[in-house]
Design a protein around this motif. Structure first.
Motif, PDB file in Angstrom:
ATOM      1  N   ASP A  99      -6.280  -6.252  11.060  1.00  0.00           N
ATOM      2  CA  ASP A  99      -5.223  -7.141  11.528  1.00  0.00           C
ATOM      3  C   ASP A  99      -4.024  -7.055  10.585  1.00  0.00           C
ATOM      4  N   GLN A 100      -3.056  -7.910  10.790  1.00  0.00           N
ATOM      5  CA  GLN A 100      -1.824  -7.862   9.998  1.00  0.00           C
ATOM      6  C   GLN A 100      -2.049  -8.175   8.525  1.00  0.00           C
ATOM      7  N   TYR A 101      -3.179  -8.804   8.194  1.00  0.00           N
ATOM      8  CA  TYR A 101      -3.502  -9.136   6.808  1.00  0.00           C
ATOM      9  C   TYR A 101      -4.478  -8.137   6.178  1.00  0.00           C
ATOM     10  N   GLU A 102      -4.709  -7.018   6.870  1.00  0.00           N
ATOM     11  CA  GLU A 102      -5.626  -5.962   6.429  1.00  0.00           C
ATOM     12  C   GLU A 102      -7.090  -6.383   6.461  1.00  0.00           C
ATOM     13  N   ALA A 103      -7.420  -7.471   7.142  1.00  0.00           N
ATOM     14  CA  ALA A 103      -8.814  -7.860   7.348  1.00  0.00           C
ATOM     15  C   ALA A 103      -9.362  -7.040   8.522  1.00  0.00           C
TER      16      ALA A 103
END
Length: 59
Positions: free
Chosen positions: A12-16
């Protein structure tokens, strides 16, 4: 492969990273049929987790 044997990951956008199986994927509220071409649909981006291939010669 069966639908429960195919797994995808997507950042996702948070690199999760999100991990989900094809069995969990719903299209119009219905599960994916067994006779679908999973590989072709994946390359087309139907299931998310769109493949990103970079220039491997640079690596």
């Amino acid at each position: 492969f069966r639908r429960d044997q195919v797994w995808f990951t997507e950042k996702d956008q948070y690199e999760a990273t999100d991990l989900y199986s094809l069995l969990e994927f719903k299209e119009d509220g219905k599960t994916v049929r067994n006779d679908r071409s999973f590989e072709a649909d994946y390359i087309k981006g139907r299931y998310g987790a769109i493949p990103y291939l970079s220039n491997f010669q640079e690596i």
